[in-house]
Each structure stands twice: as structure tokens, then as C-alpha cells.
Design a protein around this motif. Structure first.
Motif, mmCIF file in Angstrom:
data_model
loop_
_atom_site.group_PDB
_atom_site.id
_atom_site.type_symbol
_atom_site.label_atom_id
_atom_site.label_comp_id
_atom_site.label_asym_id
_atom_site.label_seq_id
_atom_site.Cartn_x
_atom_site.Cartn_y
_atom_site.Cartn_z
ATOM 1 N N SER A 11 0.823 -1.770 -0.107
ATOM 2 C CA SER A 11 0.445 0.142 0.013
ATOM 3 C C SER A 11 0.620 0.847 0.088
ATOM 4 O O SER A 11 0.186 2.535 0.089
ATOM 5 C CB SER A 11 -0.795 -0.150 0.965
ATOM 6 N N CYS A 42 2.908 2.234 2.332
ATOM 7 C CA CYS A 42 2.983 3.313 3.762
ATOM 8 C C CYS A 42 4.599 3.210 3.657
ATOM 9 O O CYS A 42 4.697 4.261 5.137
ATOM 10 C CB CYS A 42 2.556 1.959 4.669
ATOM 11 N N GLY A 74 10.581 -8.048 5.658
ATOM 12 C CA GLY A 74 9.110 -9.467 5.494
ATOM 13 C C GLY A 74 8.188 -9.358 6.623
ATOM 14 O O GLY A 74 7.105 -9.586 7.174
ATOM 15 N N THR A 79 7.793 -7.148 9.173
ATOM 16 C CA THR A 79 6.885 -5.785 9.211
ATOM 17 C C THR A 79 6.170 -5.554 8.719
ATOM 18 O O THR A 79 5.279 -5.365 9.231
ATOM 19 C CB THR A 79 8.730 -4.750 9.024
ATOM 20 N N CYS A 80 6.528 -5.702 7.017
ATOM 21 C CA CYS A 80 5.317 -5.093 6.437
ATOM 22 C C CYS A 80 3.936 -5.439 6.801
ATOM 23 O O CYS A 80 3.341 -6.317 7.076
ATOM 24 C CB CYS A 80 5.408 -5.993 4.916
ATOM 25 N N PRO A 81 2.988 -3.920 7.451
ATOM 26 C CA PRO A 81 1.840 -4.237 7.829
ATOM 27 C C PRO A 81 0.998 -5.365 6.851
ATOM 28 O O PRO A 81 -0.330 -5.741 7.288
ATOM 29 C CB PRO A 81 1.786 -2.529 7.809
ATOM 30 N N GLU A 82 1.243 -5.489 5.584
ATOM 31 C CA GLU A 82 0.526 -5.522 4.325
ATOM 32 C C GLU A 82 0.661 -7.011 4.081
ATOM 33 O O GLU A 82 0.170 -7.530 3.090
ATOM 34 C CB GLU A 82 0.159 -4.991 3.071
ATOM 35 N N GLY A 83 1.959 -7.572 4.911
ATOM 36 C CA GLY A 83 2.615 -8.742 5.010
ATOM 37 C C GLY A 83 2.841 -8.865 3.339
ATOM 38 O O GLY A 83 2.680 -10.297 2.495
ATOM 39 N N ARG A 115 13.389 -12.054 11.427
ATOM 40 C CA ARG A 115 13.209 -12.442 9.586
ATOM 41 C C ARG A 115 11.431 -13.416 10.674
ATOM 42 O O ARG A 115 10.965 -13.352 10.219
ATOM 43 C CB ARG A 115 13.113 -13.425 8.968
ATOM 44 N N ARG A 140 8.905 -7.620 18.666
ATOM 45 C CA ARG A 140 7.686 -8.588 18.693
ATOM 46 C C ARG A 140 7.239 -9.135 19.266
ATOM 47 O O ARG A 140 6.470 -10.090 19.419
ATOM 48 C CB ARG A 140 8.543 -8.871 17.209
ATOM 49 N N THR A 159 -2.732 -8.223 11.197
ATOM 50 C CA THR A 159 -3.527 -6.836 10.645
ATOM 51 C C THR A 159 -2.323 -6.038 10.765
ATOM 52 O O THR A 159 -1.566 -5.912 11.112
ATOM 53 C CB THR A 159 -4.276 -6.730 12.018
ATOM 54 N N PHE A 160 -3.311 -5.216 9.820
ATOM 55 C CA PHE A 160 -1.772 -3.970 9.735
ATOM 56 C C PHE A 160 -1.822 -3.535 10.631
ATOM 57 O O PHE A 160 -0.487 -2.697 11.115
ATOM 58 C CB PHE A 160 -3.080 -2.796 8.753
ATOM 59 N N ARG A 208 0.974 -4.816 12.806
ATOM 60 C CA ARG A 208 2.646 -4.452 12.730
ATOM 61 C C ARG A 208 2.770 -3.753 12.119
ATOM 62 O O ARG A 208 3.788 -3.027 12.633
ATOM 63 C CB ARG A 208 1.713 -5.541 11.065
ATOM 64 N N ALA A 209 1.871 -2.581 11.785
ATOM 65 C CA ALA A 209 2.474 -1.124 11.532
ATOM 66 C C ALA A 209 3.224 -0.902 12.839
ATOM 67 O O ALA A 209 3.703 -0.171 12.967
ATOM 68 C CB ALA A 209 1.371 -0.312 11.057
ATOM 69 N N GLY A 260 5.717 -2.402 14.000
ATOM 70 C CA GLY A 260 7.297 -2.254 12.890
ATOM 71 C C GLY A 260 7.750 -0.763 12.961
ATOM 72 O O GLY A 260 8.681 -0.559 13.275
#
Lengths: 623, 276
Positions: free
Chosen positions: A557, A559, A593, A595-599, B63, B102, B171-172, B175-176, B179
Motif C-alpha cells: 500500500s 506505507c 518482511g 514488518t510489512c503491515p500488508e504482508g 525474520r 515483536r 492485522t495492519f 504490524r504497523a 514495526g
């Protein structure tokens, strides 16, 4: 080399498993034959066998023959650790035409037979499990192509001290155009301020003069004096740099490699040993400047205090050079004091150089005035003036221990002893104290042998303070995306095996910006850094291991979270506003990988599916 | 003397039973550069440890996404060990700092799901710490043995909750947040404000709970259409909160309302076409 075997990801896997006895290293503790038999029962395993030594020639032949006879398209070796032997087996696969990324390593020695030596049954079960996991992973592997990235055959060296000039000249001599960026108006760095250098005892200026002249004259060196790095974008082979000077237009250039040689500063011992409080308490470099300008005051007693601010006092580390500099200075004072003595008038300017004139008590200024007068012969005792000959000078080096390492330094140390330089030890429990006794600068110390408090009137105190990192090293570290260590020096990729590389490809480090070093060491490092930087430039390209991030543009997306977390700057926004991987810069750690919120990001060869399949196979009950 | 002999006999008697004793299945994700190398050195040095850990080599501990760990717990893993380089020693410079963040999320989600967070362990093992590796594995295996076999396989409700935790981890929002957590602490947000770690953790924990509950609603309503009351009872969450979650899920087009009896609305997860 056999013809390349085309493996389509959709082809049914045909797996070959080679289980190694490793002599008795594995075979002595794990039932290898039964493990190989078990491997045959696993899905898609076409062929399984055991070898006495899979890494021996006959073992490698059995892999090549297996690939040929049984049309194997995935190879598993169950033996030792991939950290040492993977390249060998991967090369074997390639020699048989099989893409090396279709190889899987299962470790049943370091992680099994050697750590379960008394549990044959359970160890054998674990070996079976590990192979089942390897098979699960192998089934999902797909061939990978390694990408070639062209390397621009030119470099930039940041810092025009001894290390920077040496590195730039090395590259220039090899025929690579080099930009040399120095923020000061002249070349020479730290060394240009020094008086003479240890071991040779020759003038610092004379020593580096040829280096400076050669650098200025070399046709391949483009000098940027009074300039700084403004920005760096890109990756190995393809760095876009901007060099900026005050009042001048920015210069843009494209370079293949970067060498960092920004040097160090001397620690200013504010608040230590009366520095900035009493006159004639100076740092090493300040003393060198006095010598160089022939501006030493009249002295009978000189104290040199080692480790002022280092080794736990302020900085944790040993500054490495100060012991030998102190010895050199002690000898220099004894031998050449007369030549470096300033005129009485100059004495005034000397003391004003100590940057705390205003803090110096009135009585000291008065004393200084009187002393000046004395030296002019207006008053004072005649015998003091007669003391002229240098052997009358006493130099005492207060030290925790003298580290005169190596071949020459010990000899120099002995020479200093012969010249009656005194070495007095102190411990951290009893640090020397510098104070004024009336008008007299005095060092108080604890005599470790006599176990007594002693005092020593002195005319000058020289503080051997450590070299410290440039305060703005952090800015450059962020610009280049290379790390700093705890003490603010640049951090190499590996302390032993890669001392002048950064973990980021294409960027190298040398000289005192990576920690205290003397000129010999700085030159060694600079030559090393230049030759390391020359490798990709001479080759003209780098081959990126196919172990990188891949962005699924349908899921991304834009981001930008991945761009923030990547330690190598290996991701950027594409023209579409989506994440894009710079393959040459990516190291394949997988942070983006995870981290990416969209996977949307996965790693070649370490996909979620592969990792989960491998791990889930461990949870299965044996089939 | 006689006692010793008796004791020895008693031990001998135990042995056959011991052989069939339950052995936990532990996955060890080890980073290539430090902990995997440490495990190698452990082997070279012949330090012995229990046979329960099955190592999966990854390039960096960073990872390991929460999804990987939570899916494995959902699949019945008894324990998971994540091994990385010591902080500041990471081969990839900052990777393990993210691992640490994480792991905190994973543990929180395990707790929410009702799985003992002690089944998940993060350890820093350098390439030179062979003996430490054997100690860690021995200790962790003992710890997992004490916790007993994973209950996920036998307890369907727990498995649903584990799946919900896995779903929440993908979920976005979570993870966001995780991150960006490190960046927000260290370099600050777009306005240059650095956020306090405790405040940030509070925020993330609240978001984690929300996302877990929403994910659990989806898991439960995947099985069959359920009313708010029913969901609240199963989840042990007040009905008004369930309804709030459902409003959000409906906005995201992840759940649909049905009126089977024309009176009480029930909800069913939309399995395909859900947009997060």
C-alpha cells in the motif's frame, strides 16, 4: 560443467537425500542407515543413501550421479553445519547443472550427534525429524537467479588526513578517479598540528609533506577542500553523492565505493587535573603545538599524566597511542628543551593559549608577571637562569601501566629510562592530584612502593587524553547508514575478519574514525580499505546473492514502514509510490518482511511458507 | 547402603516408563550468524543437551514475524525458542531490536489467547557461547516439560483463540504499530516528537487486546452465525464492547449481519473479499 537442468517451480519435486556418517562423528551416535531408510519414505523423496563422508570426492560423485541417474531436482545433504560446508555442496549441485538454491542442508552433527552422544535412540529420532523438516522445506524451494549489478569505477574518500590521503592515493594509483572531501581548508588532518612523531622522532610536518604534495598533484584525485558531504543516495557501485562547500555550488558525482576516514579529536579534559583551572596544564596536542611553535615556558619539572580521561575515568577504552607519545615527548623535552624554549615575550602568548585566562586567579597572573620579569633578568635568583642545560629538566610520567608494545616501542621506552625520565605508577584508587600550593603548580600523588603521599612542584602538566570520536560522526553514520559503536567510533563489519569493511557493501572505513590508531596503523588501514574498495571496482560488477526481499506490488500500500526499518537503505519508493527493493543493497535479513503491515514482502529462499513447512514438519508425529 | 540399592532399583524401574514419557516438541529459530553458530560451537565442544529442540535456521531473528510463531502454536508446538545475536552485535545492525519488540507482541497475544507465554523464549547467544546454548536449551526444555503438552490440540476453544491471536498478529494495525515502535522511540514521529516507551507499550497493548477480540469474533463467527450475546458469553467480553467491535468489522466488510429468526441479528464472518 553439466548442462543446466531446467526446474520449473511447478515441476513435481524429485528429492535426493544424502545422509553422512562423517566417519563415526555422526555414525557413532546416530543410526545413519535407518535414517536414510526413513528418508525414502518421505513425500517426493526419489532417492536416499548414506555416505561415509559425503564431503569426500566419492560422496560428491554420488550426489552428481544421483542428479543424473534419478533426475533429482532437489538435493538434501544431512551432515554437518551449513556454515562451513554449504558452499561445497552447492558447488557440487551447480557442477551437475542444478541451481544451487535447490540445495537444502540438514545439520545432524553439531546439532544432533555431537550433543546427544549418550542418547542414540532419541538422537536418531531427532535426525529423522530434522530430515523430515529438510524435505518439507526442499519441496517448496524454487531456482533463483543471482543479479549482477554494475559498479562505477570511481570512489569518494571522506576526510583528508593521513588515512584519507593514503586511501585516495592508493585508489588513484590504481587508476580509479577519486573525490577527496576535506572539511578544513588544508590537508593533513590531526597530524598537521603535531610537532614530531614517535619512533622516527622526525617532524610531523616534514613527514606528511610528500603525502600532501602527491595528493594535490595526482591527476586522479579531485580535491574538495573546505567541503562536506551533503547527501549520499544509492548502493554499492551506484552512489549518487553531493559535496557542498560554503558559498559554492554543490557538486554532484556518481561513485562506486565510499571510504570513511574522518579521523578523531583529542578529548578536552574539562574538570580533570586542574585543566582550564591552572596555567600550564595542557593536553598532549596543546603541548605539541607549544613545541612546534618553539614556545615552551621555562621549566625545571614536567609532569605527564597518562590515561587522563581514558580507561574508565571518562571514556572506557585505552587510546592506544598516548603511552608512546608520552615517551617520545619525554625524550624530546630532555633532548631538545633548549631548542623549543620560547622567548620570554612568547611565554605570555603561550599562557594566553590556555583558554581559561579569565579563570586563572589573580595571584597566578601576578606570579606569571613576576616570572616573566625574572627571566628578563630584572629580578630573581641568578642560579635559576643558569640552569639552562637540558639535563637539568626532570620529566615524570605518571602512569597506570606503560604499554610500549611491539618491536620499537620497548626500545624507545628503555631509551627514555636511560635519559632518566621517571615513570611513576598510580592506581585508580589514588589518582594524582594537580593543585596550586601557593603560587606553585604541584602534583600530589601516592607513591605505590613507599606507600606514602608525596608532592612534586612542577612547571607544566601534560595530560595524555584519549582520542575521541568526531561529535558529528552520527550525522555521517545516518547519511551512509553505517553503524557507530558504543563510544561513537565507526563500527566495522567484523572486528577480526573484516576490520576495514562496513557491513554495508561498498563502504569502507580506516584511520582514527574507527578507533584510536597511530600513523603506521592508519596508513595500513587506509591501504587495506583502498584495496578492499578496489575489488568491486576492478571487477566492474557485483553478484548479489539471491537472498533478498521481494515486494508483492498487488499487496503493497506504499506505507513506507519497510523503508524505515531497513538498516541498509535497500528499499525505496518506486515511481508508482510503492516499495521497491534495491537488490544490490539488500542483505536478506528479513526485517522488512516481518514488518510489512500488508504482508506484502517476502524473502527469496526464506518465505513464510518455507519456514512454516519446515517448522511444522517437526511437529508431525513420525509417519 | 541398602537404601542406595533400593533407590537404584526404583530408578531402574522408572526407566522403561521414562522411555515412553511425553517429550515436548520445541522449535528453535536460530539466526545464522550468532545463535546458530553458537549451537554449532556447542556441538563442537560436545556440551550435551536434551533432544527436544528442532532448529530452523534463519538469516536473522528479525525474520520471525508474529504470524510464524502464532501459527506454530496454533498447530500445537509445545515451545518456541528464538535465538539472536546480542543487542548491538546483530549482523544486520538493528535486526534484533525489532525481534525484541515483536516478541513482546507475541507474548501479549499468547496471553490473550490463554497460552502460557513462558512457552515462548527469546535468547541472545553469540557465536562464542556454545556452553550457554546448551544451558538455555536444557533449562527451556525443563520449563516446557513443567508446563506440560500444548493444550491446543485437545481443546477446540483454545485452538480457536490461538487462531484468533494469529489472525490479530497479521492485522495492519498491529504490524504497523510494532514495526514503527522502535522508530517512534528512537527518532520520533513525523513531528519529531519522541514517544515514551511505557506510553507506547500501553497503546500497543490496548490495540493488541482490541485486535485479538475482533479476530476472535471473526474466528467464532466463521464457525457459524452468532448473536452478540452469544459472542459475549463465549469470549467473556461485555456485549457493548462486542457490538463496538462488530461495527468496526462491518465497516471493514469483514462480517455480515443475518436475521435467521427475524428477531435477533446474528453475524457471520465474510471469508473471502474481506478488506483490511
Amino acid at each position: 560443467m553439466a548442462d543446466t537442468i531446467k526446474v520449473d517451480p511447478k515441476d513435481k519435486p524429485r528429492i535426493g537425500v544424502f545422509v553422512c556418517h562423517c566417519g563415526t562423528n555422526i555414525g557413532g551416535f546416530v543410526d545413519v542407515k535407518s535414517v536414510a531408510e526413513y528418508a525414502k519414505t518421505l513425500p517426493d523423496v526419489i532417492y536416499a543413501t548414506d555416505n561415509l563422508y559425503t564431503c569426500a570426492e566419492d560422496g560428491l560423485v554420488s550426489i552428481r550421479e544421483g542428479i543424473r541417474k534419478h533426475n533429482l531436482n532437489r538435493i538434501i545433504v544431512a551432515s554437518c553445519t551449513p556454515r562451513t560446508h554449504a558452499p561445497l555442496f552447492q558447488a557440487t549441485c551447480e557442477s551437475a547443472g542444478l541451481n544451487k538454491y535447490l540445495f537444502t542442508f540438514v545439520n545432524i552433527r553439531e546439532h544432533c550427534s555431537w550433543v546427544h552422544m549418550k542418547e542414540r535412540e532419541k538422537g536418531t529420532t531427532k535426525a529423522r525429524d530434522l530430515i523430515r523438516m529438510g524435505v518439507a522445506r526442499a519441496r517448496l524451494l524454487i531456482p533463483q537467479e543471482e543479479q549482477r549489478v554494475d559498479v562505477e569505477p570511481s570512489g569518494v574518500v571522506i576526510g583528508g588526513g593521513v588515512a584519507g590521503m593514503t586511501a585516495a592515493l592508493s585508489l588513484a594509483d590504481m587508476g580509479f578517479p577519486v573525490h577527496l572531501v576535506e572539511r578544513e581548508a588544508e590537508l593533513g588532518g590531526f597530524v598537521k598540528n603535531l610537532n614530531n612523531l614517535y619512533v622516527t622522532e622526525k617532524s610531523a610536518t616534514d613527514t606528511i609533506k610528500p603525502l600532501i604534495e602527491k595528493t594535490k598533484a595526482h591527476k586522479n584525485v579531485k580535491l574538495h577542500l573546505g567541503s562536506q558531504m551533503k547527501s549520499v543516495e544509492g548502493f554499492i557501485g551506484n552512489y549518487e553523492i553531493v559535496i557542498g562547500a560554503k558559498g559554492a555550488e554543490d557538486i554532484k558525482a556518481k561513485v562506486g565505493t565510499i571510504i570513511v576516514a574522518t579521523g578523531a579529536l583529542e578529548y578536552v579534559p574539562e574538570g580533570l587535573y586542574g585543566y582550564n583551572q591552572y596555567p600550564n596544564v595542557v593536553t598532549l596536542t596543546e603541548f605539541e603545538i607549544l613545541c612546534k611553535k618553539k614556545a615552551l615556558p621555562k621549566m625545571k619539572n614536567v609532569a605527564i599524566i597518562q590515561c587522563a580521561g581514558s580507561r574508565g575515568q571518562v571514556k572506557t577504552y585505552c587510546s592506544r597511542v598516548c603511552c608512546n607519545v608520552a615517551i617520545k615527548n619525554a625524550i624530546n623535552i630532555v633532548d631538545n628543551y633548549d631548542n623549543m624554549l620560547g622567548l620570554a615575550e612568547q611565554l605570555g602568548t603561550v599562557i594566553e593559549k590556555v583558554p581559561v585566562e579569565q579563570k586563572v586567579p589573580e595571584e597566578i597572573i601576578e606570579r606569571r608577571r613576576r616570572r616573566r620579569g625574572r627571566e628578563r633578568g630584572e629580578e630573581g635568583e641568578a642560579d635559576e637562569v643558569k640552569l639552562g642545560p637540558s639535563e637539568k629538566i626532570e620529566v615524570t610520567v605518571f602512569n597506570r601501566d606503560i604499554m610500549a608494545y611491539g618491536v620499537e616501542h620497548e626500545l624507545t621506552y628503555n631509551k627514555a629510562r636511560e635519559k632518566r625520565v621517571k615513570f611513576v605508577r598510580y592506581t585508580t584508587d589514588h589518582l594524582p592530584r594537580v593543585y596550586m600550593e601557593g603560587n606553585q603548580l604541584t602534583v600530589g600523588y601516592f607513591h605505590e612502593t613507599l606507600k606514602l603521599e608525596r608532592t612534586m612542584p612542577v612547571d607544566m602538566v601534560i595530560l595524555s587524553t584519549p582520542l575521541v570520536a568526531q561529535p558529528d560522526a552520527g550525522d555521517l553514520s545516518q547519511m551512509l547508514k553505517v553503524p557507530l559503536g558504543q563510544e561513537g567510533f565507526f563500527l566495522e563489519a567484523h572486528v577480526k575478519l573484516r576490520p576495514v569493511d562496513f557491513a554495508t557493501d561498498g563502504i569502507f572505513v580506516c584511520g582514527t574514525c574507527r578507533g584510536p590508531a597511530d600513523i603506521t596503523e592508519a596508513v595500513t588501514q587506509a591501504s587495506a580499505a583502498a584495496s578492499r574498495a578496489a575489488i568491486p571496482m576492478a571487477k566492474g560488477y557485483v553478484q548479489a546473492e539471491a537472498l533478498t526481499s521481494v515486494v508483492d506490488e498487488n499487496k503493497c500500500s506504499g506505507c513506507g514502514t519497510c523503508i524505515q526499518v531497513c538498516p541498509y537503505g535497500a528499499l525505496r519508493k518506486s515511481e508508482k509510490g510503492l516499495a521497491e527493493v534495491i537488490v544490490a543493497a539488500c542483505k536478506g535479513c528479513g526485517c522488512c518482511g516481518a514488518t510489512c503491515p500488508e504482508g506484502a514482502i517476502t524473502m527469496t529462499n526464506y518465505t513464510d511458507a518455507q519456514l512454516l513447512a519446515e517448522a511444522k514438519a517437526a511437529l508431525q508425529e513420525e509417519v | 547402603m541398602a537404601e542406595n540399592v533400593q533407590h537404584a532399583i526404583a530408578q531402574k524401574k522408572d526407566e522403561p516408563a521414562g522411555a515412553n514419557e511425553w517429550e515436548p516438541k520445541i522449535i528453535g529459530f536460530l539466526c545464522n550468524w550468532c545463535s546458530y553458530a553458537g549451537a554449532d560451537l556447542c556441538g563442537v565442544s560436545r556440551y550435551q543437551y536434551p533432544t527436544n529442540v528442532r532448529a530452523v535456521r534463519v538469516m536473522c531473528s528479525t525474520r520471525i514475524s508474529p504470524h510464524i510463531v502464532l501459527e506454530l502454536f496454533t498447530a500445537g508446538a509445545d515451545g518456541i525458542l528464538v535465538g539472536g545475536c546480542h543487542l548491538n552485535d546483530c549482523h544486520y545492525i538493528t535486526g534484533n531490536f525489532y525481534t525484541e519488540k515483536r516478541l513482546r507482541l507475541m507474548k501479549k497475544l499468547l496471553e490473550d489467547a490463554g497460552i502460557e507465554p513462558q512457552r515462548l523464549r527469546l535468547e541472545w547467544v553469540s557465536a562464542s557461547e556454545g556452553e550457554k546454548f546448551s544451558k538455555i536449551v536444557t533449562e527451556f526444555t525443563e520449563q516446557v516439560k513443567k508446563l506440560g503438552p500444548s493444550k491446543v490440540k485437545k481443546d477446540a476453544a483454545l485452538k480457536t483463540r490461538a487462531s484468533a491471536a494469529d489472525g490479530a498478529s497479521q492485522t495492519f494495525r498491529l504490524r504497523a504499530l510494532v514495526g514503527k515502535e522502535l522508530g517512534l522511540e528512537k527518532t520520533g514521529n513525523v513531528y519529531g516528537q519522541k514517544l515514551d516507551q511505557t506510553e507506547l507499550e500501553k497503546l500497543i497493548d490496548a490495540a493488541t487486546k482490541d485486535e485479538f477480540e475482533r479476530s476472535l469474533i471473526l474466528e467464532l463467527s466463521k464457525q457459524k452465525a452468532r448473536s452478540v450475546k452469544e459472542l459475549g458469553q463465549i469470549m467473556d467480553v461485555p456485549t457493548d464492547k462486542v457490538l463496538r467491535h462488530i461495527v468496526v468489522l462491518r465497516q471493514k466488510n469483514m462480517i455480515a449481519m443475518e436475521h435467521p429468526d427475524g428477531l435477533t441479528p446474528t453475524y457471520k464472518a465474510i471469508e473471502i473479499g474481506g478488506e483490511q
